[in-house]
Motif scaffolding. Structure first.
Motif, PDB file in Angstrom:
ATOM      1  N   ALA A  79       0.824  -1.207   0.000  1.00 12.07           N
ATOM      2  CA  ALA A  79       0.000   0.000   0.000  1.00 12.07           C
ATOM      3  C   ALA A  79       0.861   1.261   0.000  1.00 12.07           C
ATOM      4  O   ALA A  79       0.576   2.225  -0.714  1.00 12.07           O
ATOM      5  CB  ALA A  79      -0.938  -0.009   1.200  1.00 12.07           C
ATOM      6  N   ALA A  80       1.929   1.258   0.786  1.00 11.31           N
ATOM      7  CA  ALA A  80       2.818   2.426   0.846  1.00 11.31           C
ATOM      8  C   ALA A  80       3.494   2.663  -0.500  1.00 11.31           C
ATOM      9  O   ALA A  80       3.668   3.815  -0.920  1.00 11.31           O
ATOM     10  CB  ALA A  80       3.867   2.235   1.938  1.00 11.31           C
ATOM     11  N   SER A  81       3.851   1.595  -1.188  1.00  9.82           N
ATOM     12  CA  SER A  81       4.462   1.736  -2.514  1.00  9.82           C
ATOM     13  C   SER A  81       3.467   2.307  -3.519  1.00  9.82           C
ATOM     14  O   SER A  81       3.813   3.163  -4.335  1.00  9.82           O
ATOM     15  CB  SER A  81       4.970   0.384  -3.004  1.00  9.82           C
ATOM     16  N   LEU A 100       0.870   4.187  -2.763  1.00  8.01           N
ATOM     17  CA  LEU A 100       0.665   5.590  -2.402  1.00  8.01           C
ATOM     18  C   LEU A 100       1.814   6.471  -2.879  1.00  8.01           C
ATOM     19  O   LEU A 100       1.604   7.596  -3.315  1.00  8.01           O
ATOM     20  CB  LEU A 100       0.494   5.728  -0.889  1.00  8.01           C
ATOM     21  N   PHE A 101       3.032   5.951  -2.785  1.00  5.49           N
ATOM     22  CA  PHE A 101       4.180   6.713  -3.290  1.00  5.49           C
ATOM     23  C   PHE A 101       4.032   6.979  -4.777  1.00  5.49           C
ATOM     24  O   PHE A 101       4.217   8.108  -5.240  1.00  5.49           O
ATOM     25  CB  PHE A 101       5.487   5.956  -3.027  1.00  5.49           C
ATOM     26  N   LEU A 102       3.681   5.947  -5.538  1.00  6.32           N
ATOM     27  CA  LEU A 102       3.544   6.128  -6.983  1.00  6.32           C
ATOM     28  C   LEU A 102       2.393   7.065  -7.344  1.00  6.32           C
ATOM     29  O   LEU A 102       2.426   7.719  -8.379  1.00  6.32           O
ATOM     30  CB  LEU A 102       3.366   4.770  -7.669  1.00  6.32           C
ATOM     31  N   ALA A 103       1.381   7.138  -6.493  1.00  7.80           N
ATOM     32  CA  ALA A 103       0.241   8.021  -6.737  1.00  7.80           C
ATOM     33  C   ALA A 103       0.472   9.435  -6.222  1.00  7.80           C
ATOM     34  O   ALA A 103      -0.315  10.329  -6.495  1.00  7.80           O
ATOM     35  CB  ALA A 103      -1.006   7.441  -6.085  1.00  7.80           C
ATOM     36  N   SER A 104       1.558   9.647  -5.492  1.00  9.56           N
ATOM     37  CA  SER A 104       1.810  10.949  -4.872  1.00  9.56           C
ATOM     38  C   SER A 104       2.662  11.845  -5.760  1.00  9.56           C
ATOM     39  O   SER A 104       3.233  11.422  -6.759  1.00  9.56           O
ATOM     40  CB  SER A 104       2.522  10.753  -3.535  1.00  9.56           C
ATOM     41  N   ASP A 105       2.749  13.102  -5.356  1.00 14.62           N
ATOM     42  CA  ASP A 105       3.605  14.064  -6.066  1.00 14.62           C
ATOM     43  C   ASP A 105       5.088  13.744  -5.894  1.00 14.62           C
ATOM     44  O   ASP A 105       5.914  14.207  -6.664  1.00 14.62           O
ATOM     45  CB  ASP A 105       3.331  15.480  -5.571  1.00 14.62           C
TER      46      ASP A 105
END
Length: 66
Positions: A24-26, A28-33
């Protein structure tokens, strides 16, 4: 084999087990700025399994044993 033995057979990072929060953290990272400059990358979340397992390695078994 019990569950712990199965986990240890595929574990490469001592003291670390893959958990759903890691994936999930990975994501979220890819979906983040923070990942705005990341493109064309395969993010493999396996604790190094693919680089230490000869069956998944780009190198043959002979090259690893040299």
């Amino acid at each position: 084999m019990d569950d712990e033995e199965c986990l240890n057979m595929y574990k490469n990072l001592k003291g670390a087990n893959l958990e759903p929060v890691d994936v999930a953290a990975s994501a979220l990272f890819l979906a983040s700025d923070e990942s705005k400059y990341v493109s064309g990358h395969s993010l493999i979340i396996d604790g190094g399994f693919t680089i230490t397992n000869c069956g998944f390695s780009i190198f043959g078994q002979d090259e690893i044993n040299e």
